[in-house]
Design a protein around this motif. Sequence first.
Motif, mmCIF file in Angstrom:
data_model
loop_
_atom_site.group_PDB
_atom_site.id
_atom_site.type_symbol
_atom_site.label_atom_id
_atom_site.label_comp_id
_atom_site.label_asym_id
_atom_site.label_seq_id
_atom_site.Cartn_x
_atom_site.Cartn_y
_atom_site.Cartn_z
ATOM 1 N N UNK A 150 0.710 -1.185 -0.033
ATOM 2 C CA UNK A 150 0.039 -0.064 0.120
ATOM 3 C C UNK A 150 0.790 1.409 -0.021
ATOM 4 N N UNK A 151 1.881 1.162 0.763
ATOM 5 C CA UNK A 151 2.864 2.453 0.822
ATOM 6 C C UNK A 151 3.547 2.757 -0.524
ATOM 7 N N UNK A 152 3.680 1.667 -1.342
ATOM 8 C CA UNK A 152 4.675 1.790 -2.615
ATOM 9 C C UNK A 152 3.825 2.578 -3.445
ATOM 10 N N UNK A 153 2.583 2.595 -3.574
ATOM 11 C CA UNK A 153 1.564 3.234 -4.337
ATOM 12 C C UNK A 153 1.184 4.691 -3.697
ATOM 13 N N UNK A 154 1.946 5.254 -2.641
ATOM 14 C CA UNK A 154 1.545 6.361 -1.963
ATOM 15 C C UNK A 154 2.779 7.366 -1.771
ATOM 16 N N UNK A 155 2.457 8.562 -1.658
ATOM 17 C CA UNK A 155 3.742 9.482 -1.234
ATOM 18 C C UNK A 155 3.528 9.680 0.224
ATOM 19 N N UNK A 156 4.536 8.633 0.698
ATOM 20 C CA UNK A 156 4.556 8.465 2.288
ATOM 21 C C UNK A 156 5.941 9.173 2.702
ATOM 22 N N UNK A 157 6.094 10.428 3.204
ATOM 23 C CA UNK A 157 7.199 11.004 3.489
ATOM 24 C C UNK A 157 7.413 11.513 5.000
ATOM 25 N N UNK A 158 8.075 12.615 5.353
ATOM 26 C CA UNK A 158 7.977 13.060 6.456
ATOM 27 C C UNK A 158 6.916 13.905 7.069
ATOM 28 N N UNK A 159 6.149 14.391 6.124
ATOM 29 C CA UNK A 159 4.963 14.880 6.535
ATOM 30 C C UNK A 159 3.901 13.836 7.126
ATOM 31 N N UNK A 160 4.043 12.555 6.642
ATOM 32 C CA UNK A 160 2.856 11.633 7.265
ATOM 33 C C UNK A 160 3.143 11.388 8.553
ATOM 34 N N UNK A 161 4.634 11.635 8.926
ATOM 35 C CA UNK A 161 5.046 11.211 10.282
ATOM 36 C C UNK A 161 4.365 12.215 11.470
ATOM 37 N N UNK A 162 3.656 13.289 11.062
ATOM 38 C CA UNK A 162 3.086 14.399 11.896
ATOM 39 C C UNK A 162 1.656 14.217 11.765
ATOM 40 N N UNK A 163 1.132 13.075 11.063
ATOM 41 C CA UNK A 163 -0.215 12.792 11.109
ATOM 42 C C UNK A 163 -1.082 13.196 9.811
ATOM 43 N N UNK A 164 -0.328 13.629 8.889
ATOM 44 C CA UNK A 164 -1.117 13.875 7.705
ATOM 45 C C UNK A 164 -1.475 12.724 6.962
ATOM 46 N N UNK A 165 -2.370 12.620 6.154
ATOM 47 C CA UNK A 165 -2.782 11.407 5.612
ATOM 48 C C UNK A 165 -1.917 11.396 3.995
ATOM 49 N N UNK A 166 -1.412 10.189 3.654
ATOM 50 C CA UNK A 166 -0.603 9.969 2.394
ATOM 51 C C UNK A 166 -1.604 10.207 1.289
ATOM 52 N N UNK A 167 -0.911 10.498 0.343
ATOM 53 C CA UNK A 167 -1.364 10.810 -0.992
ATOM 54 C C UNK A 167 -1.262 9.624 -1.765
ATOM 55 N N UNK A 168 -2.270 9.096 -2.524
ATOM 56 C CA UNK A 168 -2.157 8.029 -3.535
ATOM 57 C C UNK A 168 -1.606 8.584 -4.888
ATOM 58 N N UNK A 169 -0.449 7.938 -5.158
ATOM 59 C CA UNK A 169 0.279 8.497 -6.622
ATOM 60 C C UNK A 169 0.350 7.230 -7.549
ATOM 61 N N UNK A 170 -0.432 6.195 -7.211
ATOM 62 C CA UNK A 170 -0.312 5.034 -8.317
ATOM 63 C C UNK A 170 1.082 4.604 -8.473
#
Length: 335
Positions: free
Chosen positions: A72-92
């Motif tokens: 699931x994470x490999x299809x998302x933009x999961x960076x440092x912003x998600x460490x602060x509770x922001x939802x990841x963005x789906x990037x395909x």
Amino acid sequence: MTPRTQAPPSSSPREVRTVAPEDPETPGRASGSGTASRGPRRRRGVLPLLLVLPTIAVLVGALGYPVAWQVATSFQEFGLKQQFGLPPEFVGLANYVTIFTDPALWTVLGRSLLFCLVCAFATVLIGGLLALLMKRVGTVVRLVLQVSMLLAWAMPLVAAMTVWVWLVDWRRGVLNWLLTRIGVDAAGHNWLAEPVTFFAIAAIIVVWMSVPFVALSLYAGLTQIPEEVLEAAAMDGAAGIQRVRLIILPLIAPVLSIVLLLQIIWDLRVFTQIKLLQDAGGVANETHLLGTYIYQLGVGSGDFGSASAVSIVMLLITVAVSWYYVRSLMKEEAA
């Protein structure tokens, strides 16, 4: 004149009458009894599945969840912003496009495959020679070898790496001290700064840690070969190399193949040895393997989406490497 007594025919009418025609219901009764007999057998086949079901559930929960999370994470933009509770963005497939268009991935991938193949075949070769040695020597020498290998195998990885880093340290390492004593100008030479010597030292460490498992596994396979077979080959004039090539290797081929497969998988996933050697003086960008490359993408750069994509690629390579052996096992069980 006494009348001749004729022998009775081979089948008298009484005997013919006693042979009843086949009852058309008999097959039905037989099949019914077969069905009844298959019932307990089917129940006995379900019972083992019920017994291993808790273990399967634990494995699926412990191993399936991390794999699903990585997919699931490999299809998302999961960076440092998600460490602060922001939802990841789906990037395909954007992460996969990024890593596959990066030349660094192909360099690391080729380096990792070459490193794991060299280490795996060297480990199996040295382990096989030690197994043959343990088969030929006496009991005391064999016990010393086995205990020594068990101690090396049981040593914690970080503790072993601490000793190895001290041995190759460029300031006060034992390797430079010994070379200086025999006349080689190696004072202050950093063996970890050059990629060739870095991977040579890493390969020695990886092989040293893996040889005990291979040697003991192959020795267990050698003990199952009947001595009469080897004695008969020796009486027929087969030399030592011929006995190994034509008799011993074919008989221990199943053990040899699974040991080689496990070594390729383990050496492809090596991480701790490379990371600690990098921290001890190696150049990280020139000595990355897949494990440390994934670590650098995720923890170092904060790009967990790309790191997960590389992890999935690594998983697919592992499945592809092991698929041949798994398919051969399934064919043997079906036969």
